[in-house]
Design a protein around this motif. Sequence first.
Motif, PDB file in Angstrom:
ATOM      1  N   PRO A  72       0.823  -1.214   0.000  1.00 16.74           N
ATOM      2  CA  PRO A  72       0.000   0.000   0.000  1.00 16.74           C
ATOM      3  C   PRO A  72       0.856   1.263   0.000  1.00 16.74           C
ATOM      4  O   PRO A  72       1.841   1.373   0.735  1.00 16.74           O
ATOM      5  N   SER A 102       1.165  -0.117  -6.054  1.00 16.01           N
ATOM      6  CA  SER A 102       0.936  -0.882  -4.824  1.00 16.01           C
ATOM      7  C   SER A 102       1.271  -2.357  -4.991  1.00 16.01           C
ATOM      8  O   SER A 102       0.847  -3.193  -4.199  1.00 16.01           O
ATOM      9  N   ARG A 125      -3.981   0.028  -2.957  1.00 18.01           N
ATOM     10  CA  ARG A 125      -3.724  -1.217  -2.238  1.00 18.01           C
ATOM     11  C   ARG A 125      -4.030  -2.387  -3.170  1.00 18.01           C
ATOM     12  O   ARG A 125      -5.033  -2.373  -3.888  1.00 18.01           O
ATOM     13  N   SER A 174      -7.986   1.920  -5.465  1.00 20.88           N
ATOM     14  CA  SER A 174      -7.334   3.211  -5.267  1.00 20.88           C
ATOM     15  C   SER A 174      -8.355   4.256  -4.849  1.00 20.88           C
ATOM     16  O   SER A 174      -9.386   4.412  -5.509  1.00 20.88           O
TER      17      SER A 174
END
Length: 281
Positions: free
Chosen positions: A180, A214, A247, A260
């Motif tokens: 993340p 991410s 993430r 996102s």
Amino acid sequence: MPNDTNVAPSDPALPPLPTAAYTRIDTHVWRASELTRGPWDMGHQHAGPPVALVCRAVEAVAREHGLTHLARLTANILRPVPIGDLIVEVMTDYVGRNAGHFSAHLMAHGKEVGRFTALAQREAEPALELPASLAGHPLPAAPRSPDESGPARFPFGHDHIGYANLVETRSAAGEFWHGPCAVWFRMSHPLVADEAPSPYQRVAVAADSGNGISGVLDFRRWSFVNADLTINFLRRPVGEWICLEARTCLGPAGTGLAESALYDEQGLVGRATQSLAVRSR
């Protein structure tokens, strides 16, 4: 501030950069430059620029109906998008009093490479006066502003022209390819030659990078390509800087999801999701 691993070394000498991601060839025909090149194949585009090109076309058709807010854009990437000439066609599916539904095709080399749907809305005039104590307001903000965020560069494309040259990036939290993180994006070149991109187009260029920034797997050993992208906007974005707070979550059968939260400098503007196909290289 981000650590030194987020800051890429100086790029080696490159040929002169193109002036824009795309140049108009005809009414519906656009020629992609090397600025659209993605990380997975030297001959293929990053999905962000072509999604933004279709976004631009949808915005233009929606405006003809007085619909000025793009509430949702969904891209189904049917095939890799080659660096070359693209044809964009937009269809009006239905327009009502407050909303319109649109679809679009993206063509290359005589084949459909992308299929899109979009929802555009009519904005209220004058703006609504919302209750001062409204739950969830003021809207959430990105972890850091662009001015508070250090420079960051993608860990690819340093030896050739590509997407990393199209955008400037700054790290607001975390770091590239280590789970993340939050990254600010600003376009360094126009989407279309001699034309300023709209705020929606700026978001579209950046939003497809959620799975990349991410990423939780080693890029050299794994691919985690998305075949779709959905962007939902709660309001019109403003300004040049767009932040993705992204993430990635992976399933056990080669599937995954990247999510996102999308921000401008005033706060949350929407969310984006991508369905991932995870494979070993």
